[in-house]
Design a protein around this motif. Structure first.
Motif, mmCIF file in Angstrom:
data_model
loop_
_atom_site.group_PDB
_atom_site.id
_atom_site.type_symbol
_atom_site.label_atom_id
_atom_site.label_comp_id
_atom_site.label_asym_id
_atom_site.label_seq_id
_atom_site.Cartn_x
_atom_site.Cartn_y
_atom_site.Cartn_z
ATOM 1 N N VAL A 9 16.499 -5.701 29.488
ATOM 2 C CA VAL A 9 16.101 -6.165 30.475
ATOM 3 C C VAL A 9 16.229 -5.256 31.989
ATOM 4 O O VAL A 9 15.340 -4.858 32.415
ATOM 5 C CB VAL A 9 17.346 -7.833 30.991
ATOM 6 C CG1 VAL A 9 17.223 -7.687 32.712
ATOM 7 C CG2 VAL A 9 18.142 -8.625 30.120
ATOM 8 N N THR A 10 17.036 -4.147 32.348
ATOM 9 C CA THR A 10 17.191 -3.390 33.240
ATOM 10 C C THR A 10 15.834 -1.995 32.981
ATOM 11 O O THR A 10 15.932 -1.359 33.717
ATOM 12 C CB THR A 10 18.192 -2.856 33.375
ATOM 13 O OG1 THR A 10 18.987 -2.212 32.679
ATOM 14 C CG2 THR A 10 19.546 -4.074 34.126
ATOM 15 N N LEU A 11 16.032 -1.345 31.275
ATOM 16 C CA LEU A 11 15.446 -0.579 32.146
ATOM 17 C C LEU A 11 14.296 -0.386 31.021
ATOM 18 O O LEU A 11 13.705 0.205 31.025
ATOM 19 C CB LEU A 11 16.795 1.134 30.941
ATOM 20 C CG LEU A 11 17.718 0.788 32.180
ATOM 21 C CD1 LEU A 11 18.987 1.643 30.792
ATOM 22 C CD2 LEU A 11 17.952 1.444 32.912
ATOM 23 N N ARG A 12 13.965 -1.328 30.166
ATOM 24 C CA ARG A 12 12.367 -1.312 29.523
ATOM 25 C C ARG A 12 11.235 -1.632 30.437
ATOM 26 O O ARG A 12 11.189 -2.202 31.571
ATOM 27 C CB ARG A 12 12.914 -2.187 28.568
ATOM 28 C CG ARG A 12 10.909 -2.732 27.935
ATOM 29 C CD ARG A 12 10.560 -1.667 26.493
ATOM 30 N NE ARG A 12 11.170 -2.693 25.690
ATOM 31 C CZ ARG A 12 11.396 -2.040 24.811
ATOM 32 N NH1 ARG A 12 10.666 -0.758 24.258
ATOM 33 N NH2 ARG A 12 11.865 -2.522 23.548
ATOM 34 N N GLY A 13 10.530 -0.275 30.416
ATOM 35 C CA GLY A 13 9.840 -0.065 30.923
ATOM 36 C C GLY A 13 9.857 0.911 32.285
ATOM 37 O O GLY A 13 8.584 0.541 33.317
ATOM 38 N N LEU A 14 10.810 1.203 32.419
ATOM 39 C CA LEU A 14 11.145 0.974 34.089
ATOM 40 C C LEU A 14 10.372 3.100 34.173
ATOM 41 O O LEU A 14 10.522 3.344 33.356
ATOM 42 C CB LEU A 14 12.059 1.852 33.749
ATOM 43 C CG LEU A 14 12.782 1.842 35.178
ATOM 44 C CD1 LEU A 14 13.173 0.969 36.500
ATOM 45 C CD2 LEU A 14 14.699 2.251 35.457
ATOM 46 N N VAL A 15 9.708 2.964 35.351
ATOM 47 C CA VAL A 15 9.364 4.112 35.273
ATOM 48 C C VAL A 15 9.265 5.472 36.379
ATOM 49 O O VAL A 15 10.242 4.989 36.798
ATOM 50 C CB VAL A 15 7.391 3.930 36.002
ATOM 51 C CG1 VAL A 15 6.923 5.151 36.455
ATOM 52 C CG2 VAL A 15 6.348 2.303 35.973
ATOM 53 N N LEU A 16 9.473 6.265 35.431
ATOM 54 C CA LEU A 16 9.831 7.476 35.692
ATOM 55 C C LEU A 16 8.324 8.882 36.371
ATOM 56 O O LEU A 16 7.749 8.305 35.787
ATOM 57 C CB LEU A 16 10.206 8.621 35.139
ATOM 58 C CG LEU A 16 12.162 6.860 34.496
ATOM 59 C CD1 LEU A 16 12.878 8.013 33.406
ATOM 60 C CD2 LEU A 16 12.744 7.367 35.225
ATOM 61 N N ASN A 17 8.926 9.729 37.033
ATOM 62 C CA ASN A 17 8.115 10.128 37.303
ATOM 63 C C ASN A 17 7.943 11.660 36.306
ATOM 64 O O ASN A 17 9.201 12.460 36.422
ATOM 65 C CB ASN A 17 8.206 10.980 38.829
ATOM 66 C CG ASN A 17 6.636 11.692 39.434
ATOM 67 O OD1 ASN A 17 6.494 12.520 38.622
ATOM 68 N ND2 ASN A 17 7.039 11.733 40.747
#
Length: 178
Positions: free
Chosen positions: A56-64
């Protein structure tokens, strides 16, 4: 069925077993005679809850990709620690057995993580001007999230950047620890 639903179903079943055990068996017996099975159940719940919350929290989280990974992970870890949400999640699991409440807490944590990463993501925000139609008003666009800024809200809108001029603001990276 997606992974979140799979993890949610599995976690709900495990929590149901835990609740039944705690309601039907004296706590002393759970910690002595049934210790091995009880500890195994708690370990399974911990693993299932961890997988669920990560999804829920990390899937698809965008990082630079232009910022060191460790820098961004440190910001995420600090945000998680300072939020206090992990303690709330533990209470929800052990006291109310409520997966829906856990989901809401995970979404709150995700929002905090996205906000903490925004200074790094915002480095990829630019004005996009169409070189073939210079009369057309440029749009504010983030190349990482593929969103445009419209009426105070970021909206999903991938843009083909071919034939466009991208103008980035000079960023003060000292304020975000780079």
């Amino acid at each position: 069925m997606n992974k979140i639903e799979e993890y949610e179903g599995s976690l709900q079943k495990l929590l149901s077993v835990l609740k039944k055990n705690r309601d039907a068996v004296d706590k002393q017996l759970l910690n002595t005679i049934y210790k091995q099975a009880y500890d195994d159940l708690l370990r399974q719940i911990n693993q299932a809850a961890t997988a669920y919350v990560h999804e829920v929290t990390l899937r698809g989280l965008v990082l630079n990709p232009d910022i060191p990974f460790d820098t961004q992970v440190n910001v995420l870890n600090q945000t998680i620690e300072q939020s206090g949400i992990m303690l709330e999640m533990g209470k929800v699991l052990s006291e109310t057995y409520d997966v829906e409440k856990l989901h809401q807490l995970a979404l709150q944590l995700r929002e905090k993580l996205e906000l903490a990463l925004w200074p790094y993501i915002n480095l990829q925000t630019c004005l996009v001007a169409d070189l073939f139609d210079l009369e057309k008003e440029p749009v504010i666009y983030n190349t990482l999230t593929q969103q445009i800024y419209v009426n105070g809200v970021w909206v999903d809108h991938p843009i083909d950047l071919q034939g466009n001029l991208l103008v980035y603001a000079k960023q003060d990276t000292d304020n975000i620890g780079i």
